[in-house]
Design a protein around this motif. Sequence first.
Motif, PDB file in Angstrom:
ATOM      1  N   LEU A   1      12.414   5.498  -4.292  1.00 11.82           N
ATOM      2  CA  LEU A   1      11.254   6.331  -4.618  1.00 11.82           C
ATOM      3  C   LEU A   1      10.416   5.701  -5.725  1.00 11.82           C
ATOM      4  CD1 LEU A   1      12.973   9.837  -4.503  1.00 11.82           C
ATOM      5  CD2 LEU A   1      11.560   8.767  -2.727  1.00 11.82           C
ATOM      6  N   GLY A   2      11.081   5.081  -6.680  1.00 14.25           N
ATOM      7  CA  GLY A   2      10.361   4.430  -7.761  1.00 14.25           C
ATOM      8  C   GLY A   2       9.540   3.250  -7.274  1.00 14.25           C
ATOM      9  N   LEU A   3      10.134   2.442  -6.386  1.00 11.99           N
ATOM     10  CA  LEU A   3       9.405   1.282  -5.869  1.00 11.99           C
ATOM     11  C   LEU A   3       8.228   1.723  -5.004  1.00 11.99           C
ATOM     12  CD1 LEU A   3       9.659  -1.854  -5.994  1.00 11.99           C
ATOM     13  CD2 LEU A   3      10.509  -1.709  -3.645  1.00 11.99           C
ATOM     14  N   LEU A   4       8.424   2.769  -4.210  1.00 17.83           N
ATOM     15  CA  LEU A   4       7.321   3.281  -3.384  1.00 17.83           C
ATOM     16  C   LEU A   4       6.197   3.826  -4.264  1.00 17.83           C
ATOM     17  CD1 LEU A   4       9.253   5.080  -0.486  1.00 17.83           C
ATOM     18  CD2 LEU A   4       7.920   2.966  -0.348  1.00 17.83           C
ATOM     19  N   ALA A   5       6.564   4.490  -5.362  1.00 17.91           N
ATOM     20  CA  ALA A   5       5.544   5.017  -6.275  1.00 17.91           C
ATOM     21  C   ALA A   5       4.764   3.884  -6.932  1.00 17.91           C
ATOM     22  CB  ALA A   5       6.195   5.893  -7.345  1.00 17.91           C
ATOM     23  N   LEU A   6       5.463   2.841  -7.354  1.00 13.91           N
ATOM     24  CA  LEU A   6       4.795   1.688  -7.957  1.00 13.91           C
ATOM     25  C   LEU A   6       3.903   0.986  -6.932  1.00 13.91           C
ATOM     26  CD1 LEU A   6       4.426  -0.138 -10.426  1.00 13.91           C
ATOM     27  CD2 LEU A   6       6.422  -1.456  -9.655  1.00 13.91           C
ATOM     28  N   THR A   7       4.377   0.900  -5.697  1.00 15.44           N
ATOM     29  CA  THR A   7       3.569   0.297  -4.636  1.00 15.44           C
ATOM     30  C   THR A   7       2.301   1.097  -4.404  1.00 15.44           C
ATOM     31  OG1 THR A   7       5.581  -0.530  -3.559  1.00 15.44           O
ATOM     32  CG2 THR A   7       3.584  -0.466  -2.224  1.00 15.44           C
ATOM     33  N   LEU A   8       2.420   2.414  -4.434  1.00 17.31           N
ATOM     34  CA  LEU A   8       1.246   3.269  -4.264  1.00 17.31           C
ATOM     35  C   LEU A   8       0.203   2.974  -5.347  1.00 17.31           C
ATOM     36  CD1 LEU A   8      -0.328   5.644  -3.056  1.00 17.31           C
ATOM     37  CD2 LEU A   8       1.072   7.178  -4.468  1.00 17.31           C
ATOM     38  N   VAL A   9       0.634   2.902  -6.585  1.00 18.70           N
ATOM     39  CA  VAL A   9      -0.301   2.617  -7.677  1.00 18.70           C
ATOM     40  C   VAL A   9      -0.934   1.241  -7.480  1.00 18.70           C
ATOM     41  CG1 VAL A   9      -0.540   2.287 -10.163  1.00 18.70           C
ATOM     42  CG2 VAL A   9       0.964   4.087  -9.284  1.00 18.70           C
ATOM     43  N   ALA A  10      -0.134   0.259  -7.067  1.00 16.56           N
ATOM     44  CA  ALA A  10      -0.653  -1.090  -6.844  1.00 16.56           C
ATOM     45  C   ALA A  10      -1.704  -1.093  -5.730  1.00 16.56           C
ATOM     46  CB  ALA A  10       0.493  -2.038  -6.497  1.00 16.56           C
ATOM     47  N   GLU A  11      -1.445  -0.353  -4.672  1.00 11.16           N
ATOM     48  CA  GLU A  11      -2.406  -0.284  -3.569  1.00 11.16           C
ATOM     49  C   GLU A  11      -3.707   0.380  -4.006  1.00 11.16           C
ATOM     50  OE1 GLU A  11       0.758  -0.029   0.191  1.00 11.16           O
ATOM     51  OE2 GLU A  11      -0.533   1.676  -0.285  1.00 11.16           O
ATOM     52  N   VAL A  12      -3.596   1.472  -4.737  1.00 18.16           N
ATOM     53  CA  VAL A  12      -4.790   2.184  -5.189  1.00 18.16           C
ATOM     54  C   VAL A  12      -5.663   1.276  -6.061  1.00 18.16           C
ATOM     55  CG1 VAL A  12      -5.631   4.070  -6.639  1.00 18.16           C
ATOM     56  CG2 VAL A  12      -3.753   4.481  -5.040  1.00 18.16           C
ATOM     57  N   VAL A  13      -5.036   0.531  -6.953  1.00 16.90           N
ATOM     58  CA  VAL A  13      -5.800  -0.317  -7.864  1.00 16.90           C
ATOM     59  C   VAL A  13      -6.453  -1.476  -7.120  1.00 16.90           C
ATOM     60  CG1 VAL A  13      -5.647  -1.821  -9.882  1.00 16.90           C
ATOM     61  CG2 VAL A  13      -4.382   0.330  -9.846  1.00 16.90           C
ATOM     62  N   VAL A  14      -5.739  -2.073  -6.170  1.00 21.46           N
ATOM     63  CA  VAL A  14      -6.320  -3.174  -5.397  1.00 21.46           C
ATOM     64  C   VAL A  14      -7.475  -2.677  -4.537  1.00 21.46           C
ATOM     65  CG1 VAL A  14      -5.886  -4.812  -3.520  1.00 21.46           C
ATOM     66  CG2 VAL A  14      -4.270  -4.632  -5.408  1.00 21.46           C
ATOM     67  N   VAL A  15      -7.328  -1.518  -3.924  1.00 19.38           N
ATOM     68  CA  VAL A  15      -8.425  -0.962  -3.129  1.00 19.38           C
ATOM     69  C   VAL A  15      -9.614  -0.641  -4.033  1.00 19.38           C
ATOM     70  CG1 VAL A  15      -9.165   1.055  -1.795  1.00 19.38           C
ATOM     71  CG2 VAL A  15      -7.031  -0.097  -1.226  1.00 19.38           C
ATOM     72  N   ALA A  16      -9.347  -0.178  -5.239  1.00 17.96           N
ATOM     73  CA  ALA A  16     -10.444   0.089  -6.179  1.00 17.96           C
ATOM     74  C   ALA A  16     -11.242  -1.181  -6.452  1.00 17.96           C
ATOM     75  CB  ALA A  16      -9.892   0.667  -7.476  1.00 17.96           C
TER      76      ALA A  16
END
Length: 318
Positions: A54-69
């Motif tokens: 769950l922690g890795l998926l949460a970190l991946t989510l943040v990484a995806e959001v920032v890259v898309v930004a």
Amino acid sequence: MSQQTALGPAGVSGRGDLAAYARLAKLDIYDYYLGLLVVWALLASAVRWKPQTLGLLALTLVAEVVVVAAMVGFDDVTGYRDGSDAANYGSDAARRRLARKPLVAGTLTEAQALRFSWAATVLGSALWAAVVALAPHRPVWAVVLAAVCVAASVQYSWGLKISYRGFQELFLIGLGVGWTLVPYGLLTGGASGFVIMQAVLFGSGPMLFGLYSNTNDADGDRAAGRITVATLVSAPAHRVFVAAMTGAQVVLVAGATVTGVAPWWFAVAMVPLVAMRLAQLVIGFRGDILRARRIAIHAHRVTVVLLVAADLTAGALS
């Protein structure tokens, strides 16, 4: 008079408040991030609820959001500079929400958007590096694919300007495929045919609703030198292309079931998706492109719900 002052609404300055930056980052468009729900559902039950998972998926989510930004920020700067955003949004602001283009609306300056996009690029790259470093598995293909996704995202409309060189449609499906396979590979070390099929099915969703946007934006994109299938072929030919890509989704689902890649009941579970795809085609062919695009977006989100349900069911039956 500057372009921003001319295009921005009366009395609005480029003050760059948080709401304007949120609109620049397109935080309301979350469709690529939904792939992480599919990844989670595909995991074995013993892995699915681990805190590390769950922690890795949460970190991946943040990484995806920032890259898309970063990606959409650079895209807005490019679209502002070449006038395509003003052409594509200014004529139909009520339906396409001109405020979502803060440079055209005058709520951010070009310099502010550039600073934001470069900062997001640096932060997003660092976050993805952390995701890879913390992952329980690091297969070479997943690490390379993660790097390719980050690099291609930032250069979607900047640097190499992938979306301007005729690769937009390929990018739209490729990012969805990559951002499904990469986290799954980092969590498990591999990917089965069933997983790859779902990654392609998921990735084709953003590509399909992007095709309707391209149909609507063909004139503005053509004037700006942006190469898409819609700018290269006639309107009837592009409708055939959209129909073919939509049909390919159906063939993918049916083929996976027939070949045994997916369970026998998988195609039946995807029937609601097929119905929505047919509806968007009919509405789009009748000329209401933006309504068809909205249905295509909803169809993608329904796809995620159906895939999650199917994966949980398949896990329970295995």
